[in-house]
Design an enzyme around this catalytic site. Sequence first.
Site, PDB file in Angstrom:
ATOM      1  N   TYR A  61       0.850  -1.189   0.000  1.00 25.56           N
ATOM      2  CA  TYR A  61       0.000   0.000   0.000  1.00 25.56           C
ATOM      3  C   TYR A  61       0.889   1.244   0.000  1.00 25.56           C
ATOM      4  O   TYR A  61       1.587   1.517   0.976  1.00 25.56           O
ATOM      5  CB  TYR A  61      -0.900   0.036   1.232  1.00 25.56           C
ATOM      6  CG  TYR A  61      -1.998  -1.006   1.269  1.00 25.56           C
ATOM      7  CD1 TYR A  61      -2.290  -1.809   0.173  1.00 25.56           C
ATOM      8  CD2 TYR A  61      -2.757  -1.184   2.414  1.00 25.56           C
ATOM      9  CE1 TYR A  61      -3.301  -2.754   0.218  1.00 25.56           C
ATOM     10  CE2 TYR A  61      -3.775  -2.123   2.471  1.00 25.56           C
ATOM     11  CZ  TYR A  61      -4.045  -2.901   1.376  1.00 25.56           C
ATOM     12  OH  TYR A  61      -5.048  -3.844   1.433  1.00 25.56           O
ATOM     13  N   GLY A 212     -18.699   1.256  -2.888  1.00 27.75           N
ATOM     14  CA  GLY A 212     -19.539   2.444  -2.880  1.00 27.75           C
ATOM     15  C   GLY A 212     -20.949   2.248  -3.392  1.00 27.75           C
ATOM     16  O   GLY A 212     -21.806   3.127  -3.236  1.00 27.75           O
TER      17      GLY A 212
END
Length: 323
Positions: A61, A212
Amino acid sequence: MNNITKIQLGQNGPFVSKLGLGCMRMSSVWGSATPSETESIATIQEALDNGINFLNTGDFYGAGHNEMLIGKAIKGRRDDAFISVKFGAIFHNGQWLGLDLRPIAIKNFINYSLTRLGIETIDLYQPCRMDDSVPVADIIGTVADLIKEGKVRHIGVSEITADQLRQANETHPISALEIGYSLADRQIENELLPAAKELGIAVVAFANTAEGLLTGDMKAPLGENDYHNHFSRFQGENLVHNLEKVEVLKQLAQNKGCTPTQLAIAWVKEQGDHIMPLVSMSRRSRLPENIKALDIVFTPQEMNTLNTTFAVGAIRGGTYLQR
């Protein structure tokens, strides 16, 4: 400190918060802008203050940025945090190149992670997914050796099949399975979830809002530069159909006086005492809403409505979860 419910990782593992904090969005991933480091650190620290001690990251990440960020946030309060690290993904300039799960690579990765995090032992260490070119027993066996060295406490796995999960657990007891799970993505209910429950393995469920889709904020069509356009779920008639399903979630949320996101998290939480919703946040303002989701309960009728509306296959198209 909030009295957040605990979940046990594995049959004899530690107890951690029922809600996990996903830290990925605190770093630049796949070309995204890097959020405010000050705000990200404050978010981690406030999560710890509220009893959310499960911090999830990956050594890839932000090319290590995420681990260094967490290291700064937990400095002086190591015992407050339970740190979960994924490894094995290889990126260059933000582009996915593949996996490297060779034992020599794993032994290399762990030392870089420990240095970036500024700690001596990682609480949960897990391959980000399995690589068919390396036997499961070799991957898990290598991490088991790191436990003997004192560099790892517990072993996890991520994005794995039921058969691979059994192989991994035969090599060394697995404490946690990290996998995408939501009202919109229920395919793992057929084989993987039952296998985890049978083996006494906790489930760390990410993507609770299905990228989402379940927040109730999406409208069709999406903007031309919206990254969701890469996934068939968010394209054309698929998106129109899927948003019709989300209207049911929005109405139920309105009736219960909460948000669709809270309902989506609460549904995951209700799927079992061994299941932890892992929620990505990079702002403190998101914490109260997500913590309150743990208090939501459903009537049998409400749960039936959600399970019927979002039955397996009800959502059209795939995301990166169905590669």
